[in-house]
Design a protein around this motif. Structure first.
Motif, short mmCIF file in Angstrom:
data_model
loop_
_atom_site.label_atom_id
_atom_site.label_comp_id
_atom_site.label_asym_id
_atom_site.label_seq_id
_atom_site.Cartn_x
_atom_site.Cartn_y
_atom_site.Cartn_z
N UNK A 1 0.83 -1.21 0.00
CA UNK A 1 0.00 0.00 0.00
C UNK A 1 0.86 1.26 0.00
N UNK A 2 1.85 1.32 0.89
CA UNK A 2 2.74 2.48 0.96
C UNK A 2 4.18 2.03 0.76
N UNK A 3 4.94 2.73 -0.07
CA UNK A 3 6.32 2.34 -0.34
C UNK A 3 7.24 2.69 0.82
N UNK A 4 8.49 2.26 0.70
CA UNK A 4 9.47 2.53 1.74
C UNK A 4 9.61 4.04 1.98
N UNK A 5 9.55 4.38 3.27
CA UNK A 5 9.64 5.78 3.69
C UNK A 5 10.63 5.88 4.84
N UNK A 6 11.58 6.78 4.72
CA UNK A 6 12.54 7.00 5.81
C UNK A 6 11.89 7.89 6.87
N UNK A 7 11.89 7.42 8.11
CA UNK A 7 11.30 8.17 9.22
C UNK A 7 12.40 8.52 10.20
N UNK A 8 12.65 9.82 10.31
CA UNK A 8 13.72 10.31 11.19
C UNK A 8 13.21 11.41 12.12
N UNK B 1 9.30 13.67 13.67
CA UNK B 1 7.85 13.82 13.71
C UNK B 1 7.25 14.15 12.35
N UNK B 2 7.92 14.98 11.56
CA UNK B 2 7.37 15.36 10.26
C UNK B 2 7.28 14.16 9.33
N UNK B 3 8.32 13.32 9.32
CA UNK B 3 8.30 12.12 8.49
C UNK B 3 7.17 11.18 8.92
N UNK B 4 7.03 10.99 10.24
CA UNK B 4 6.01 10.09 10.76
C UNK B 4 4.61 10.61 10.44
N UNK B 5 4.41 11.92 10.56
CA UNK B 5 3.10 12.50 10.27
C UNK B 5 2.74 12.34 8.80
N UNK B 6 3.72 12.52 7.93
CA UNK B 6 3.46 12.36 6.50
C UNK B 6 3.06 10.92 6.19
N UNK B 7 3.79 9.96 6.75
CA UNK B 7 3.46 8.55 6.51
C UNK B 7 2.07 8.24 7.07
#
Length: 233
Positions: free
Chosen positions: A94-101, A103-109
């Protein structure tokens, strides 16, 4: 071996081969963990339970304690991908690989996870879900010291082209850990015996692998959060 099974396994192998060539051509950013989240999309999951899986996963990724655990890692980052499963031979990424480093990355995902439409699945083909998780890890554009497949479901393995235990053993041989969350709602698949025991025997594997359990909606959200903290740490 049935033609459908050969095609399914060939597709997974091709994904890994493409990933290897891509990695050789272009060095990827480093993260500490590759984490594939695989949630149950089968017909036994009603609309409320389905929404809870999505919302609970999104909220857990954004939780301050989860973000703090990521921040304490060597690279301060993990890579996450999300898929849903059920239909034999046809789980879906459903969602491709996303780098989470942070809060902003996590919120986007999390926002993308909530917004993605439901993919309707049938039956409970856990082995095929694990095969997809292996292929997703093989295709990841990141390098990591650890790789984990995190599977949640409310039923046992049924009608997989690749039996769950066989897929589990292949993943473990590749250095991948598989954890599971057993959604043990009252009466669900009771004829197969305790779901937690089924997952312990047939699904999980690798260093420090574990099964978490949830019996109601509140328990489910809490279990997802605790499982993520444990996996990341």
């Amino acid at each position: 071996m049935k033609p459908s099974r050969r095609r399914f396994l060939a597709g997974a192998a091709a994904s890994c081969a493409v990933s290897a060539r891509a990695a050789a051509q272009a060095p990827a950013p480093d993260v500490d963990l590759l984490l594939v989240l695989l949630n149950d999309g089968s017909g036994s999951i009603d609309a409320d339970e389905y929404r809870l899986q999505r919302e609970g996963t999104a909220a857990a990724l954004e939780h301050p304690q989860v973000l703090a655990a990521i921040g304490r890692l060597r690279t301060g980052a993990v890579a996450v991908a999300y898929g849903e499963w059920g239909t034999p031979g046809a789980p879906e990424a459903i969602l491709p690989w996303t780098r989470i480093a942070g809060a902003a990355d996590a919120a986007d995902f999390a926002d993308r996870l909530i917004a993605a439409p439901r993919r309707f699945q049938s039956y409970n083909a856990i082995g095929d879900a694990l095969e997809m998780g292996i292929a997703m890890i093989g295709a990841a554009p990141f390098r990591a010291a650890r790789a984990t497949i995190d599977l949640a479901g409310d039923g046992p393995d049924m009608r997989s082209l690749v039996p769950a235990a066989a897929a589990r053993d292949r993943a473990v041989a590749m250095g991948v850990t598989i954890n599971a969350l057993a959604i043990q709602t009252e009466g669900a698949f009771s004829r197969f015996g305790p779901l937690r025991e089924h997952y312990e025997t047939n699904v999980i594997g690798g260093p420090n692998a574990f099964v978490a359990s949830a019996r109601d909606r509140t328990d489910f959200a809490y279990a997802i959060f605790n499982k993520l903290v444990r996996e990341i740490s």
